[in-house]
Design a protein around this motif. Sequence first.
Motif, short mmCIF file in Angstrom:
data_model
loop_
_atom_site.label_atom_id
_atom_site.label_comp_id
_atom_site.label_asym_id
_atom_site.label_seq_id
_atom_site.Cartn_x
_atom_site.Cartn_y
_atom_site.Cartn_z
N MET B 352 0.82 -1.23 0.00
CA MET B 352 0.00 0.00 0.00
C MET B 352 0.85 1.27 0.00
SD MET B 352 -3.34 -0.91 2.28
CE MET B 352 -2.54 -1.48 3.74
N ASP B 353 2.12 1.13 0.48
CA ASP B 353 3.00 2.31 0.48
C ASP B 353 3.39 2.73 -0.93
OD1 ASP B 353 2.87 2.47 3.18
OD2 ASP B 353 4.70 1.29 3.54
N LYS B 354 3.24 1.80 -1.87
CA LYS B 354 3.60 2.12 -3.25
C LYS B 354 2.40 2.56 -4.07
CE LYS B 354 7.49 -1.09 -3.33
NZ LYS B 354 7.88 -2.45 -3.66
N MET B 355 1.23 2.67 -3.43
CA MET B 355 0.01 3.02 -4.16
C MET B 355 -0.43 4.42 -3.76
SD MET B 355 -2.10 -0.48 -3.66
CE MET B 355 -1.35 -2.08 -3.89
N GLY B 356 -1.55 4.83 -4.34
CA GLY B 356 -2.11 6.15 -4.00
C GLY B 356 -2.88 6.70 -5.17
N GLY B 357 -4.07 7.23 -4.91
CA GLY B 357 -4.87 7.88 -5.94
C GLY B 357 -5.38 6.96 -7.03
N LEU B 358 -5.45 5.66 -6.75
CA LEU B 358 -5.84 4.71 -7.81
C LEU B 358 -7.29 4.89 -8.26
CD1 LEU B 358 -4.13 1.34 -6.74
CD2 LEU B 358 -3.22 3.20 -8.11
N ALA B 359 -8.13 5.50 -7.41
CA ALA B 359 -9.54 5.66 -7.78
C ALA B 359 -9.70 6.54 -9.02
CB ALA B 359 -10.32 6.26 -6.60
N GLN B 360 -8.72 7.40 -9.26
CA GLN B 360 -8.80 8.25 -10.46
C GLN B 360 -8.74 7.41 -11.74
OE1 GLN B 360 -5.77 11.33 -10.29
NE2 GLN B 360 -6.02 11.44 -8.07
N LYS B 361 -7.94 6.36 -11.69
CA LYS B 361 -7.77 5.51 -12.86
C LYS B 361 -8.66 4.27 -12.81
CE LYS B 361 -4.51 7.98 -14.70
NZ LYS B 361 -4.66 8.59 -16.02
N MET B 362 -9.04 3.86 -11.60
CA MET B 362 -9.88 2.66 -11.45
C MET B 362 -11.14 3.06 -10.67
SD MET B 362 -6.82 0.01 -10.37
CE MET B 362 -7.62 -1.51 -10.78
N PRO B 363 -12.03 3.83 -11.31
CA PRO B 363 -13.16 4.39 -10.56
C PRO B 363 -14.14 3.33 -10.03
CG PRO B 363 -13.37 4.87 -12.92
CD PRO B 363 -12.01 4.29 -12.72
#
Lengths: 167, 479
Positions: B352-363
Motif C-alpha cells: 500500500m506504500d507504493k500506491m495512492g490515488g488509484l480511484a482516479q484511474k480505477m473508478p
Amino acid sequence: MNMNIDVMLLVLIILGALWTVMGRSLLKATIALAVTSALVSLVIFRLNSPLAAVFELSVCAGLITAIFVSAISMMRPLTHQEVLAISKARVKRYRYLPVVLVIIGIALILMKARQDFMIMPPPPFSTDVRSLLWNLRRLDLIGQVVILIAGALGIVILFEEKKQNDK
Amino acid sequence: MPSLLILIPLFGVIILNLFFAASPRAKKYAFWAAFCLFILQMLVAIFHHPAFWNNSLDRVDAFFNASFLIDHLSFVMFLCIGMVSIASLFVARYTMSDDTGMFKFINLLIIASLGMTGIVMVKDVFSLYVFMEITAVASFLLIAFPRTLDSLEGSFKYLMLSAVATVLMLTSIGILLIVSGSTSFSAIANGIAESRNSSLITFAIGLFMCGLFIKGGLMPFHGWLPDAYSAAPAPVSVLLAGVVTKAAGIYTMIRIVTSLFPFDTAINGVLMLIGTISIFAGALTAIAQNNFKRMLAYSSISQVGYIILGLGAGTGLGIAGAVFHLFNHSVFKSLLFVNSSAVEKETGTCDMDKMGGLAQKMPVTGATSVIAMLSACGVPPLAGFWSKIMIVIALWQASHHGYAVAAVLASIITLAYFLSLQRRVFFGKLRAGFEGLKEANKTVVTVSIALAVITIGAGVFFPIIFYALILPVKEILLR
C-alpha cells in the motif's frame, strides 16, 4: 498381564513416534514410522478389530512405507555435516518435549480419570466391518473418492509445473 | 434430491477430466460447467422449493444410504458457497492466463465447493470430518497453485495447523463415540444429555471447539490465516476469505453448539471471549499492515469475531445476527478481495506504500471498495449495519452489556484501518508511474458491481431478507 502388554505396546508406540520425528535420516524415520504403524496394528488387533488391524498393517506400515522409500531414493542424500546440523537443531527444538510428556503423564495419574459418564448402547447394526463400510458409511466412502481425486489433481498440478520449471 | 448437490459436481469433475481435459476448449467447457453448477446451487437455495429438498430420488438416495440435515441455515450457506465460488471463478478468468492451469483450477474449485456443500448437508460428525478434509485438501492445493515460495509456505502453514485441528476434532469424535455409541448428531446430543457434568465430555467439547477455532482462523488460533490469504492467488483469496473458513469453521461451530453440545452459559462465555479477542486483536493488527491482502486477512479475523460474538449471545436474535453477518462478510470481503486482485493485477504490487490515488484511474474498483468498506464498518443503510446492530441488540437483551459496548467500540477501529486503506490505495494524489493505469477488465468490474449491488440491496431491502432468509434461522434453537 493383559494390561501390562497394552501399557508396553503404548510405551513402544510413543518411543517409535519419537524415533520417527527425531531420527537423523529420512530413511530411518520412515522405518521408524513403519514400526510405529505395526505396533498400532497390534493394539487394534488386541481390541478385536482384525480387519482394521490388517488395513493399518498393509496400508500404513506397508504401502505408505514403500511410497516414502521410493520418494527418498529419488532425493540427493545429505552429507554427514548436514545430517549432524539437522539433528542438532531438532534436539534443540524438541528438548522440552520429554519434560512436557512426563508432566502430562504425572498430571493424568494424579487426576485419576473418573468415569462420570454413561456409555450409551450403539444402534443395532452388523458388527462386520465390510457391512459397516459398504452399507452404513457409503457417503463417507464417496467422500474418500473425492479426496483421492483431489490428491491426484494435486500431484498433476504440483509435479507438472515442476517439470515445466525445470525445462 | 439434495444428494444431487454432491453427485453432480463429483461426476462433473470425473467427466471433465475423462472426456474434455485433452480438448483445446477444455477451459471453456470447465468454466461454463462450473458456472452452471454454482448458479444451480444458488437457485435451489434462494427458492428452497420443497419439490427439490423434500422429494427423494429412490435409487440415488438408496445408493447414498444417508439422510441430510437441511434447514434455513443450510440455505444461507448454499447461497454463500455458490455466490463466492462464482466470484472466484470470474477472478480466475481475469488473473490466470494459462489455459491448462485454469482447467485444473476450476476442477479444484468444484471439489472445494463440493466439500463445503457436504459440510452444510450432513448430520453425522464423521461425515462432517470427511467433507472438511475434502475442503481442506482442495484449499491446500489451491493456495499452493502458483508454486511460489510464499504460496507454498502459506499452504504448508495451513496444512500443519489444519492437521492439528483435525487431530483435536478426531480425538473429540472418538470420545463422543464412546459416550453416545454413534456419530450421528442426534445420538451424540442424547449421549451428552445423559452425562451432563462429565469431565470427559467437557474435555471432548473443548477439543472440538479448539479445532473449529483453528479452522475458522479465530485469535489466538489464527497463525495460518494471514499467510494463506496473502500468499494465495487472487481467486483463492476470494474463496478462502469469502466462504472456506465460514463453512469449515464458523458454520460448523454454529451447527455443533446448537445441535450437539449443551448451548449453556459456559460455552456462550467461551464464544464471547474468543469473539471479542478476535475482534480487537484482528482490528488492531490490521492497522499496522502495509500489504493490502494482509490487512484484509486481519480484518477477516476481526469480522469473524463478530459472528462468534453474536452466536455467544445464545439467543435466537443473536444466532440470526451471526448468520446474517456471516452472509454479509462473505459478500463484502469477497468484494474487497476482488478489488485487491484488480489492484494487484494492474499495479503489480500489494504494497500500500507504493500506491495512492488509484480511484482516479480505477473508478469502479475504488467506488465498490468504498461500499464494501462502509458495510464492514456497519454504516447504515448497508447490510453490515443491520447484522452488527442485530448482534449488539442480542447481546444487550441477553444482559451482556460489556460485550455489546465492546462490539460498538470495535467498529471505530474497523473504520480507522479501512479509512487508512482507502487513503493509501484509492484516494489522494496519483502516484508517479501509474499515469497509464487502466480499470480492471469487464469480467472483474461486473463481479465487483454485482457484489456491491448485493451489499446495498441486502441493506435497503433488509426487512424482506430478514423475514425470508435470516429470521427462520433461529428455528435451529428449537430443534
